[in-house]
Scaffold this motif. Structure first.
Motif, short mmCIF file in Angstrom:
data_model
loop_
_atom_site.label_atom_id
_atom_site.label_comp_id
_atom_site.label_asym_id
_atom_site.label_seq_id
_atom_site.Cartn_x
_atom_site.Cartn_y
_atom_site.Cartn_z
N ASN A 51 64.98 -85.32 48.34
CA ASN A 51 64.26 -86.18 47.40
C ASN A 51 62.92 -85.61 46.95
O ASN A 51 62.27 -86.17 46.06
CB ASN A 51 64.01 -87.56 48.03
N LEU A 52 62.47 -84.52 47.58
CA LEU A 52 61.11 -84.07 47.33
C LEU A 52 60.88 -83.71 45.86
O LEU A 52 59.79 -83.85 45.34
CB LEU A 52 60.80 -82.87 48.24
N ARG A 53 61.93 -83.27 45.19
CA ARG A 53 61.79 -82.87 43.78
C ARG A 53 61.43 -84.04 42.86
O ARG A 53 60.99 -83.84 41.74
CB ARG A 53 63.10 -82.25 43.30
N TYR A 54 61.65 -85.27 43.33
CA TYR A 54 61.45 -86.43 42.45
C TYR A 54 60.04 -87.02 42.51
O TYR A 54 59.69 -87.87 41.71
CB TYR A 54 62.45 -87.55 42.81
N TYR A 55 59.23 -86.61 43.50
CA TYR A 55 57.90 -87.20 43.65
C TYR A 55 56.88 -86.53 42.74
O TYR A 55 57.02 -85.35 42.41
CB TYR A 55 57.40 -87.04 45.09
N GLY A 56 55.80 -87.27 42.43
CA GLY A 56 54.66 -86.65 41.76
C GLY A 56 53.92 -85.76 42.75
O GLY A 56 53.97 -86.00 43.95
N ARG A 57 53.24 -84.74 42.22
CA ARG A 57 52.59 -83.74 43.10
C ARG A 57 51.46 -84.35 43.92
O ARG A 57 51.05 -83.81 44.93
CB ARG A 57 51.98 -82.60 42.26
N ILE A 74 62.83 -78.87 55.34
CA ILE A 74 61.98 -79.86 54.64
C ILE A 74 60.70 -79.18 54.16
O ILE A 74 60.28 -79.35 53.01
CB ILE A 74 61.64 -81.04 55.58
N ARG A 75 60.08 -78.39 55.05
CA ARG A 75 58.81 -77.73 54.67
C ARG A 75 59.03 -76.77 53.49
O ARG A 75 58.22 -76.70 52.58
CB ARG A 75 58.23 -76.97 55.86
N ARG A 76 60.18 -76.07 53.51
CA ARG A 76 60.48 -75.15 52.40
C ARG A 76 60.69 -75.92 51.10
O ARG A 76 60.21 -75.53 50.04
CB ARG A 76 61.74 -74.33 52.71
N ALA A 77 61.42 -77.06 51.20
CA ALA A 77 61.67 -77.86 49.99
C ALA A 77 60.35 -78.40 49.44
O ALA A 77 60.14 -78.43 48.22
CB ALA A 77 62.61 -79.02 50.31
N ALA A 78 59.44 -78.80 50.34
CA ALA A 78 58.14 -79.32 49.89
C ALA A 78 57.34 -78.21 49.21
O ALA A 78 56.76 -78.43 48.14
CB ALA A 78 57.37 -79.89 51.08
N ALA A 79 57.34 -77.03 49.82
CA ALA A 79 56.60 -75.91 49.22
C ALA A 79 57.17 -75.60 47.84
O ALA A 79 56.44 -75.38 46.88
CB ALA A 79 56.67 -74.69 50.12
N GLY A 80 58.52 -75.65 47.72
CA GLY A 80 59.16 -75.40 46.43
C GLY A 80 58.79 -76.45 45.40
O GLY A 80 58.71 -76.17 44.21
N ALA A 81 58.56 -77.68 45.87
CA ALA A 81 58.21 -78.76 44.94
C ALA A 81 56.71 -78.80 44.67
O ALA A 81 56.24 -79.59 43.87
CB ALA A 81 58.66 -80.11 45.52
N GLY A 82 55.95 -77.96 45.38
CA GLY A 82 54.52 -77.82 45.06
C GLY A 82 53.59 -78.68 45.88
O GLY A 82 52.45 -78.89 45.49
N PHE A 83 54.04 -79.20 47.01
CA PHE A 83 53.07 -79.89 47.86
C PHE A 83 53.35 -79.66 49.34
O PHE A 83 54.39 -79.14 49.72
CB PHE A 83 52.94 -81.38 47.52
N THR A 84 52.36 -80.05 50.14
CA THR A 84 52.46 -79.86 51.58
C THR A 84 53.04 -81.11 52.20
O THR A 84 52.62 -82.21 51.88
CB THR A 84 51.05 -79.62 52.17
N ALA A 85 53.99 -80.91 53.09
CA ALA A 85 54.61 -82.06 53.73
C ALA A 85 54.18 -82.12 55.19
O ALA A 85 54.03 -81.09 55.84
CB ALA A 85 56.13 -81.91 53.67
N ARG A 86 53.98 -83.34 55.66
CA ARG A 86 53.83 -83.55 57.10
C ARG A 86 55.18 -84.02 57.59
O ARG A 86 55.79 -84.90 56.97
CB ARG A 86 52.78 -84.65 57.31
N VAL A 87 55.68 -83.42 58.65
CA VAL A 87 57.00 -83.80 59.15
C VAL A 87 56.87 -84.26 60.59
O VAL A 87 56.32 -83.54 61.43
CB VAL A 87 58.00 -82.63 59.07
N ALA A 88 57.36 -85.46 60.86
CA ALA A 88 57.29 -86.01 62.21
C ALA A 88 58.69 -86.10 62.79
O ALA A 88 59.65 -86.45 62.09
CB ALA A 88 56.65 -87.40 62.16
N ALA A 89 58.81 -85.80 64.08
CA ALA A 89 60.09 -85.99 64.77
C ALA A 89 60.17 -87.47 65.19
O ALA A 89 59.26 -88.24 64.97
CB ALA A 89 60.16 -85.07 65.97
N GLY A 90 61.29 -87.85 65.75
CA GLY A 90 61.43 -89.24 66.18
C GLY A 90 62.10 -90.06 65.11
O GLY A 90 62.37 -89.57 64.01
N GLY A 91 62.39 -91.32 65.44
CA GLY A 91 63.14 -92.16 64.54
C GLY A 91 62.28 -93.14 63.78
O GLY A 91 61.12 -93.37 64.13
#
Ligand SMILES: C[S@@+](CC[C@H](N)C(=O)[O-])C[C@H]1O[C@@H](n2cnc3c(N)ncnc32)[C@H](O)[C@@H]1O
Length: 208
Positions: A51-57, A74-91
């Motif tokens: 879904n990262l491609r659909y968000y505003g930068r 996820i981090r690669r997809a975020a970088a490709g979409a032009g922003f930094t992602a924080r990724v948390a483990a867990g549910g």
């Protein structure tokens, strides 16, 4: 799952998780739902970040993804979409955010996978600020006594044991309706499958 079996299950689930192509039915509804989101956005079960491609930068995006095998994708997809992602483990049963602190929570094809959707939805409500939005795209149980529902009922006991643990006959629309949101607006669409079957979906927004 635990140990080696659990690790294998997570890797298999990761292999089955798409990061590029998705059905045109999803691509049609997502821009209008995700494009306008702003501020602090938490996505539950983002998979590989489809879904990262659909968000505003300008969104500040955090993914809550229990399958850590997917985090690098996820981090690669975020970088490709032009922003930094924080990724948390867990549910999504326990999101690491204070009460009322998040502008939007997004979940696509996630409530079919979780053990207790009511619990996840209560957590989604907890972290949303008043007026904040929960945006969802989910496949749902077909009406009782239809061919699709019979197929969903027959296949769910098998498919829920596969990596991903998907329950195809879950009444996710009812779970969202009873979760205590101030309003829920949703549309439906079908995803055509083989043998003349079509998987019903709901897509929409619930406001806290
Ligand atoms: C069918 S995939 C959907 C991935 C992506 N959202 C999409 O639309 O393609 C379900 C995702 O939910 C994640 N998931 C399963 N249980 C979860 C939980 N309790 N909390 C958050 N995510 C969960 C899985 O690891 C997987 O990434």
């Amino acid at each position: 799952m635990s140990g080696r079996a659990g690790g294998l299950g997570l890797r298999l689930a990761a292999r089955m998780t798409p990061d590029g192509w998705e059905p045109p039915q999803y691509a049609r509804v997502k821009p209008a739902l995700l494009g306008p989101l702003a501020g602090e956005v938490v996505e539950i079960g983002p998979g590989a970040g489809v879904n990262l491609r659909y968000y505003g930068r300008e969104v500040r995006w955090t993914g809550v993804e229990p399958n850590t095998v997917l985090h690098e994708r996820i981090r690669r997809a975020a970088a490709g979409a032009g922003f930094t992602a924080r990724v948390a483990a867990g549910g999504a049963e326990r999101i690491d955010a204070p009460d009322g602190s998040v502008d939007a929570v997004v979940g696509t094809l996630v409530l079919c996978s979780v053990a207790d959707p009511d619990r996840v939805l209560a957590e989604v409500r907890r972290v949303l600020r008043p007026g904040g939005r929960y945006v969802f795209v989910e496949h749902v149980a077909a009406p009782a006594a239809t061919r699709t529902r019979r197929a969903q009922d027959a296949l769910t006991p098998i498919l829920r044991r596969l990596p991903g643990g998907c329950r195809y006959n879950r009444d996710t629309g009812a779970a969202i309706a009873r979760a205590g949101f101030a309003s829920v607006a949703r549309d439906g669409f079908d995803l055509p499958l083989s043998f003349g079957l079509a998987l019903p979906h709901i897509a929409g927004t619930a406001v806290r």
